[in-house]
Write an enzyme that holds these catalytic residues in place. Structure first.
Site, PDB file in Angstrom:
ATOM      1  N   CYS A  72       0.822  -1.219   0.000  1.00  0.00           N
ATOM      2  CA  CYS A  72       0.000   0.000   0.000  1.00  0.00           C
ATOM      3  C   CYS A  72       0.852   1.263   0.000  1.00  0.00           C
ATOM      4  O   CYS A  72       0.331   2.356  -0.187  1.00  0.00           O
ATOM      5  CB  CYS A  72      -0.941  -0.003   1.201  1.00  0.00           C
ATOM      6  SG  CYS A  72      -1.967  -1.468   1.271  1.00  0.00           S
ATOM      7  N   HIS A 118      -2.730   6.738   3.847  1.00  0.00           N
ATOM      8  CA  HIS A 118      -3.294   5.554   3.196  1.00  0.00           C
ATOM      9  C   HIS A 118      -4.635   5.239   3.860  1.00  0.00           C
ATOM     10  O   HIS A 118      -4.767   5.279   5.080  1.00  0.00           O
ATOM     11  CB  HIS A 118      -2.325   4.383   3.343  1.00  0.00           C
ATOM     12  CG  HIS A 118      -2.924   3.064   2.988  1.00  0.00           C
ATOM     13  ND1 HIS A 118      -3.596   2.860   1.801  1.00  0.00           N
ATOM     14  CD2 HIS A 118      -2.965   1.885   3.660  1.00  0.00           C
ATOM     15  CE1 HIS A 118      -4.028   1.609   1.766  1.00  0.00           C
ATOM     16  NE2 HIS A 118      -3.660   0.999   2.869  1.00  0.00           N
ATOM     17  N   ASN A 122     -10.308  -0.002   1.006  1.00  0.00           N
ATOM     18  CA  ASN A 122      -8.848   0.046   0.908  1.00  0.00           C
ATOM     19  C   ASN A 122      -8.434  -0.376  -0.510  1.00  0.00           C
ATOM     20  O   ASN A 122      -8.605  -1.536  -0.874  1.00  0.00           O
ATOM     21  CB  ASN A 122      -8.263  -0.908   1.961  1.00  0.00           C
ATOM     22  CG  ASN A 122      -6.748  -0.929   1.959  1.00  0.00           C
ATOM     23  OD1 ASN A 122      -6.107  -0.452   1.031  1.00  0.00           O
ATOM     24  ND2 ASN A 122      -6.173  -1.503   2.989  1.00  0.00           N
TER      25      ASN A 122
HETATM   26  N1  ACO Z   1     -18.549  -9.059   9.748  1.00  0.00           N
HETATM   27  C1  ACO Z   1     -18.971  -9.461  10.956  1.00  0.00           C
HETATM   28  N2  ACO Z   1     -18.146  -9.962  11.888  1.00  0.00           N
HETATM   29  C2  ACO Z   1     -16.852 -10.072  11.570  1.00  0.00           C
HETATM   30  C3  ACO Z   1     -16.341  -9.671  10.313  1.00  0.00           C
HETATM   31  C4  ACO Z   1     -17.253  -9.158   9.391  1.00  0.00           C
HETATM   32  N3  ACO Z   1     -16.883  -8.747   8.167  1.00  0.00           N
HETATM   33  N4  ACO Z   1     -15.013  -9.895  10.296  1.00  0.00           N
HETATM   34  C5  ACO Z   1     -14.681 -10.396  11.481  1.00  0.00           C
HETATM   35  N5  ACO Z   1     -15.805 -10.515  12.261  1.00  0.00           N
HETATM   36  C6  ACO Z   1     -15.908 -11.009  13.635  1.00  0.00           C
HETATM   37  C7  ACO Z   1     -14.798 -11.949  14.008  1.00  0.00           C
HETATM   38  O1  ACO Z   1     -15.079 -13.254  13.573  1.00  0.00           O
HETATM   39  C8  ACO Z   1     -14.824 -11.828  15.497  1.00  0.00           C
HETATM   40  O2  ACO Z   1     -15.858 -12.628  16.000  1.00  0.00           O
HETATM   41  P1  ACO Z   1     -15.667 -13.449  17.370  1.00  0.00           P
HETATM   42  O3  ACO Z   1     -15.442 -12.402  18.423  1.00  0.00           O
HETATM   43  O4  ACO Z   1     -16.974 -14.169  17.498  1.00  0.00           O
HETATM   44  O5  ACO Z   1     -14.476 -14.307  17.144  1.00  0.00           O
HETATM   45  C9  ACO Z   1     -15.199 -10.369  15.743  1.00  0.00           C
HETATM   46  O6  ACO Z   1     -15.804  -9.907  14.517  1.00  0.00           O
HETATM   47  C10 ACO Z   1     -14.040  -9.479  16.079  1.00  0.00           C
HETATM   48  O7  ACO Z   1     -13.005  -9.749  15.136  1.00  0.00           O
HETATM   49  P2  ACO Z   1     -11.648  -8.980  15.174  1.00  0.00           P
HETATM   50  O8  ACO Z   1     -10.774  -9.453  14.053  1.00  0.00           O
HETATM   51  O9  ACO Z   1     -11.100  -9.049  16.557  1.00  0.00           O
HETATM   52  O10 ACO Z   1     -12.155  -7.506  14.875  1.00  0.00           O
HETATM   53  P3  ACO Z   1     -11.377  -6.174  14.952  1.00  0.00           P
HETATM   54  O11 ACO Z   1     -12.059  -5.229  15.849  1.00  0.00           O
HETATM   55  O12 ACO Z   1      -9.905  -6.381  15.154  1.00  0.00           O
HETATM   56  O13 ACO Z   1     -11.557  -5.620  13.474  1.00  0.00           O
HETATM   57  C11 ACO Z   1     -10.374  -5.462  11.415  1.00  0.00           C
HETATM   58  C12 ACO Z   1     -11.086  -6.374  12.386  1.00  0.00           C
HETATM   59  C13 ACO Z   1     -11.396  -4.467  10.867  1.00  0.00           C
HETATM   60  C14 ACO Z   1      -9.795  -6.254  10.268  1.00  0.00           C
HETATM   61  C15 ACO Z   1      -9.276  -4.707  12.175  1.00  0.00           C
HETATM   62  O14 ACO Z   1      -8.422  -5.614  12.835  1.00  0.00           O
HETATM   63  C16 ACO Z   1      -8.448  -3.873  11.261  1.00  0.00           C
HETATM   64  O15 ACO Z   1      -8.902  -2.890  10.715  1.00  0.00           O
HETATM   65  N6  ACO Z   1      -7.169  -4.185  11.113  1.00  0.00           N
HETATM   66  C17 ACO Z   1      -6.309  -3.453  10.243  1.00  0.00           C
HETATM   67  C18 ACO Z   1      -6.304  -4.166   9.000  1.00  0.00           C
HETATM   68  C19 ACO Z   1      -6.232  -3.266   7.813  1.00  0.00           C
HETATM   69  O16 ACO Z   1      -6.568  -2.114   7.804  1.00  0.00           O
HETATM   70  N7  ACO Z   1      -5.789  -3.879   6.774  1.00  0.00           N
HETATM   71  C20 ACO Z   1      -5.730  -3.216   5.564  1.00  0.00           C
HETATM   72  C21 ACO Z   1      -4.768  -3.867   4.715  1.00  0.00           C
HETATM   73  S1  ACO Z   1      -3.202  -3.619   5.221  1.00  0.00           S
HETATM   74  C22 ACO Z   1      -2.864  -2.123   4.873  1.00  0.00           C
HETATM   75  O17 ACO Z   1      -3.490  -1.488   4.094  1.00  0.00           O
HETATM   76  C23 ACO Z   1      -1.721  -1.654   5.587  1.00  0.00           C
END
Ligand code: ACO
Length: 325
Positions: free
Chosen positions: A113, A249, A279
């Site tokens: 990214c 980003h 993203n």
């Molecule tokens: N819809 C509903 N529930 C979901 C989804 C979804 N799409 N995805 C995950 N869940 C659930 C999980 O299964 C979990 O359920 P559980 O508690 O029963 O196990 C719960 O939601 C919480 O999951 P987490 O992964 O802990 O959620 P979190 O609050 O960490 O959010 C996310 C997840 C949005 C991916 C976050 O970690 C994040 O934004 N991380 C950064 C990743 C990012 O931005 N990547 C971009 C690419 S890399 C880059 O550009 C640098």
């Protein structure tokens, strides 16, 4: 100043299809509420019969037109991508062919990214080294082709898109304080593995997952740290004339909100448009820059910081004096 160049044209290219969070509810167990609360994303553009090359060509054409130039004036093409249409030719080479850009250096950079920041700094430096007048710097991503559409933890986060700028040599340089950085991804927090194709001499033991795999929380921590660190570093470097606006980003609005709090900037000093595009990997800063420019959030005279972070792991930023009317 990296080199005496400034941005004179900008354009965007987007797929036809908009996929809303409601449409995502039809394919995985998710909800509009969950996606908006956790990420800020409301919709994304996804390729259908368009391609990474076709949207990149559209963005590039608009940027060259906006610059008031013709394709014959372009003397360098740098494209950043991790998800182009073809492995060969390069995205830069395909854009050069489709637009009829004259013979000139044309190549891709791949830095996750952060790719656009790497491409921008490389282009400005090469313009100085090779004494070039005009360069096209673009980013095009068809990341939807590399998503596991059954994995709700990743498929809701990404979208396709392209953006482009034209750089022109000018007596007053407008791109300052480049920061390019990388470190090894020891824990494989973000990967898209190649397919292990058998050869006549070697049969691979098993098929590995060739779709995007991400450890969301680890990426969140990495992204927040390097975004905050880069803002602090750039702030230090330009104490004499501070930047007042930041285009990061566009990965997750929570990352940006958190970093705004810990770096002492106001939320409205950050441009955020990921609700529209999700993203788009290395295209995201360009799509945000284009949106900020067309919405008049940016005005000539503004000093802004552009900051990327992503797989690799990579991160980086630059400070720009905005001049485009
Ligand atoms: N819809 C509903 N529930 C979901 C989804 C979804 N799409 N995805 C995950 N869940 C659930 C999980 O299964 C979990 O359920 P559980 O508690 O029963 O196990 C719960 O939601 C919480 O999951 P987490 O992964 O802990 O959620 P979190 O609050 O960490 O959010 C996310 C997840 C949005 C991916 C976050 O970690 C994040 O934004 N991380 C950064 C990743 C990012 O931005 N990547 C971009 C690419 S890399 C880059 O550009 C640098």
């Amino acid at each position: 100043m990296i080199a005496p160049v400034k941005i004179v044209g900008i354009g965007e290219g987007l797929p036809k299809l908009i996929v809303t969070n409601k449409m995502m509810e039809q394919i995985v167990d998710t909800s509009d509420e969950w996606i908006v609360q956790r990420t800020g994303i409301k919709q994304r553009y996804i390729l259908t019969d368009d391609t990474t090359v076709s949207i990149s060509v559209e963005a590039s054409k608009k940027a060259i037109e906006k610059a008031g130039l013709s394709v014959r004036d372009i003397q360098l093409v740098i494209a950043s991508t991790i998800a182009s249409t073809d492995r060969v030719p390069t995205l830069a080479g395909s854009v050069q062919r489709e637009l009829g850009i004259s013979d000139c250096p044309a190549f891709d950079v791949s830095a996750g990214c952060t790719g656009f920041i790497y491409g921008l700094v490389t282009a400005a430096s090469l313009m100085d080294t090779l004494q070039l007048d005009n360069a096209l710097v673009l980013a095009g991503e068809g990341i939807s082709k590399h998503i596991d559409w059954a994995d709700r933890s990743t498929c809701v986060l990404f979208g396709d898109g392209a953006g482009a700028i034209v750089l022109r040599r000018s007596s007053e340089g407008s791109i300052h304080y480049p920061v390019l950085m990388g470190k090894s991804d020891e824990e494989n927090v973000l990967t898209i593995k190649n397919k292990d194709d058998d050869t006549p001499w070697y049969r691979y033991p098993s098929e590995q997952n060739t779709k995007l795999v991400m450890k969301g929380r680890e990426v969140f921590t990495f992204a927040s740290e390097v975004l905050a660190d880069t803002i602090t570093l750039l702030k230090e470097k330009c104490k004499d004339k501070p930047f007042t606006k930041i285009i990061p980003h566009q990965a997750n609005s929570r990352i940006i909100e958190y970093v705004a709090r810990i770096t002492g900037f106001k939320q409205d000093q950050f441009f955020i448009n990921l609700s529209k595009f999700a993203n788009t990997s290395s295209a995201s800063i360009l799509l945000a820059l284009w949106d900020a420019y067309t919405q008049r959030w940016l005005a000539p005279g503004d000093r802004i910081a552009l900051i990327g972070f992503g797989s690799g792991l990579t991160w980086g930023g630059v400070v720009i004096d905005w001049t485009l009317e």
